[in-house]
Design a protein around this motif. Structure first.
Motif, mmCIF file in Angstrom:
data_model
loop_
_atom_site.group_PDB
_atom_site.id
_atom_site.type_symbol
_atom_site.label_atom_id
_atom_site.label_comp_id
_atom_site.label_asym_id
_atom_site.label_seq_id
_atom_site.Cartn_x
_atom_site.Cartn_y
_atom_site.Cartn_z
ATOM 1 N N TRP A 13 -22.843 33.985 -28.188
ATOM 2 C CA TRP A 13 -21.716 33.128 -27.822
ATOM 3 C C TRP A 13 -21.379 32.153 -28.953
ATOM 4 C CZ3 TRP A 13 -18.098 34.100 -24.611
ATOM 5 C CH2 TRP A 13 -17.156 33.121 -24.313
ATOM 6 N N VAL A 14 -22.388 31.599 -29.599
ATOM 7 C CA VAL A 14 -22.137 30.709 -30.738
ATOM 8 C C VAL A 14 -21.440 31.493 -31.860
ATOM 9 C CG1 VAL A 14 -23.235 29.348 -32.572
ATOM 10 C CG2 VAL A 14 -23.977 29.073 -30.201
ATOM 11 N N LEU A 15 -21.878 32.702 -32.116
ATOM 12 C CA LEU A 15 -21.265 33.508 -33.179
ATOM 13 C C LEU A 15 -19.829 33.910 -32.828
ATOM 14 C CD1 LEU A 15 -24.316 35.701 -34.238
ATOM 15 C CD2 LEU A 15 -23.463 33.582 -35.294
ATOM 16 N N VAL A 16 -19.574 34.179 -31.560
ATOM 17 C CA VAL A 16 -18.199 34.470 -31.123
ATOM 18 C C VAL A 16 -17.326 33.235 -31.333
ATOM 19 C CG1 VAL A 16 -16.775 34.886 -29.055
ATOM 20 C CG2 VAL A 16 -18.775 36.326 -29.528
ATOM 21 N N PHE A 17 -17.839 32.081 -30.985
ATOM 22 C CA PHE A 17 -17.113 30.818 -31.201
ATOM 23 C C PHE A 17 -16.737 30.659 -32.674
ATOM 24 C CE2 PHE A 17 -17.978 26.352 -32.586
ATOM 25 C CZ PHE A 17 -16.782 25.791 -32.171
ATOM 26 N N VAL A 18 -17.691 30.884 -33.554
ATOM 27 C CA VAL A 18 -17.439 30.753 -34.994
ATOM 28 C C VAL A 18 -16.420 31.786 -35.450
ATOM 29 C CG1 VAL A 18 -18.492 30.958 -37.285
ATOM 30 C CG2 VAL A 18 -19.674 29.687 -35.470
ATOM 31 N N ALA A 19 -16.574 33.021 -35.021
ATOM 32 C CA ALA A 19 -15.663 34.088 -35.449
ATOM 33 C C ALA A 19 -14.231 33.812 -35.002
ATOM 34 C CB ALA A 19 -16.142 35.433 -34.907
ATOM 35 N N ILE A 20 -14.056 33.402 -33.746
ATOM 36 C CA ILE A 20 -12.711 33.108 -33.244
ATOM 37 C C ILE A 20 -12.119 31.915 -33.979
ATOM 38 C CG2 ILE A 20 -11.416 32.268 -31.246
ATOM 39 C CD1 ILE A 20 -13.269 34.028 -29.510
ATOM 40 N N GLY A 21 -12.911 30.890 -34.170
ATOM 41 C CA GLY A 21 -12.418 29.703 -34.874
ATOM 42 C C GLY A 21 -12.009 30.001 -36.303
ATOM 43 N N ARG A 22 -12.819 30.759 -37.014
ATOM 44 C CA ARG A 22 -12.491 31.093 -38.401
ATOM 45 C C ARG A 22 -11.256 31.981 -38.459
ATOM 46 N NH1 ARG A 22 -15.495 29.619 -42.400
ATOM 47 N NH2 ARG A 22 -14.954 31.418 -43.680
ATOM 48 N N GLY A 100 -19.438 25.383 -23.846
ATOM 49 C CA GLY A 100 -19.835 25.180 -22.454
ATOM 50 C C GLY A 100 -19.469 26.356 -21.574
ATOM 51 N N ALA A 101 -18.281 26.915 -21.793
ATOM 52 C CA ALA A 101 -17.856 28.070 -20.997
ATOM 53 C C ALA A 101 -18.846 29.225 -21.133
ATOM 54 C CB ALA A 101 -16.463 28.504 -21.420
ATOM 55 N N GLY A 102 -19.323 29.451 -22.335
ATOM 56 C CA GLY A 102 -20.238 30.568 -22.546
ATOM 57 C C GLY A 102 -21.681 30.258 -22.210
ATOM 58 N N LEU A 103 -22.169 29.137 -22.703
ATOM 59 C CA LEU A 103 -23.581 28.801 -22.509
ATOM 60 C C LEU A 103 -23.898 28.499 -21.040
ATOM 61 C CD1 LEU A 103 -24.175 26.620 -25.698
ATOM 62 C CD2 LEU A 103 -24.721 29.043 -25.363
ATOM 63 N N TRP A 106 -22.558 32.329 -18.551
ATOM 64 C CA TRP A 106 -23.406 33.489 -18.268
ATOM 65 C C TRP A 106 -24.532 33.116 -17.306
ATOM 66 C CZ3 TRP A 106 -28.560 33.815 -18.976
ATOM 67 C CH2 TRP A 106 -29.174 33.070 -19.995
ATOM 68 N N ARG A 107 -24.978 31.877 -17.376
ATOM 69 C CA ARG A 107 -26.021 31.438 -16.443
ATOM 70 C C ARG A 107 -25.468 31.351 -15.019
ATOM 71 N NH1 ARG A 107 -27.367 29.089 -21.434
ATOM 72 N NH2 ARG A 107 -29.607 29.221 -21.890
ATOM 73 N N ALA A 108 -24.265 30.824 -14.871
ATOM 74 C CA ALA A 108 -23.641 30.736 -13.552
ATOM 75 C C ALA A 108 -23.371 32.134 -12.993
ATOM 76 C CB ALA A 108 -22.350 29.929 -13.632
ATOM 77 N N ALA A 109 -22.895 33.031 -13.829
ATOM 78 C CA ALA A 109 -22.633 34.401 -13.381
ATOM 79 C C ALA A 109 -23.932 35.088 -12.956
ATOM 80 C CB ALA A 109 -21.949 35.201 -14.490
ATOM 81 N N GLY A 110 -24.989 34.854 -13.690
ATOM 82 C CA GLY A 110 -26.282 35.426 -13.338
ATOM 83 C C GLY A 110 -26.799 34.914 -12.009
#
Length: 121
Positions: A13-22, A100-103, A106-110
């Motif tokens: 999720w952190v890497l997706v955040f970075v990729a989308i932002g860049r 926050g949405a990702g971290l 996935w916990r809430a969905a689980g």
């Protein structure tokens, strides 16, 4: 859930955040640029995991998820500031919301899936 799966989801999720932002800012720089943007947040994520000993309850929304999220954003922004990278208020808000949405997500969905499975049994 296995600890390595939870850690992997957080890192991804952190890497997706970075990729989308860049990509949104048309930032080139290849792997070095990507790594330069990612490392503060990955260090923050690691600090959250270590400080909270997240492996004990990797899927817990509170305190694990909330604490990992807070550490990722706070330490990430602190390290960005110390390394001369931008920490504009708008960026901080977007980072906090997206991470926050990702971290937490996935916990809430689980948890919802686990409850649904328990009810079906």
């Amino acid at each position: 859930m296995r600890n390595w799966v939870g850690a992997g989801l957080d890192v991804c999720w952190v890497l997706v955040f970075v990729a989308i932002g860049r990509a949104a800012h048309d930032e080139a720089g290849g792997l070095a640029g990507f790594a330069g943007t990612a490392w503060p947040f990955l260090v923050g994520l690691a600090a959250g995991w270590g400080g909270l000993r997240a492996w004990r309850r990797v899927d817990a929304l509170v305190p694990t998820g909330a604490g990992v999220w807070a550490a990722t954003v706070a330490v990430g922004m602190l390290l960005r500031a110390l390394s001369g990278q931008g920490v504009a208020v708008a960026f901080t808000v977007v980072a906090a919301l997206f991470l926050g949405a990702g971290l937490l997500g996935w916990r809430a969905a689980g948890r919802m899936a686990a409850r649904r499975t328990a009810v079906e049994k």
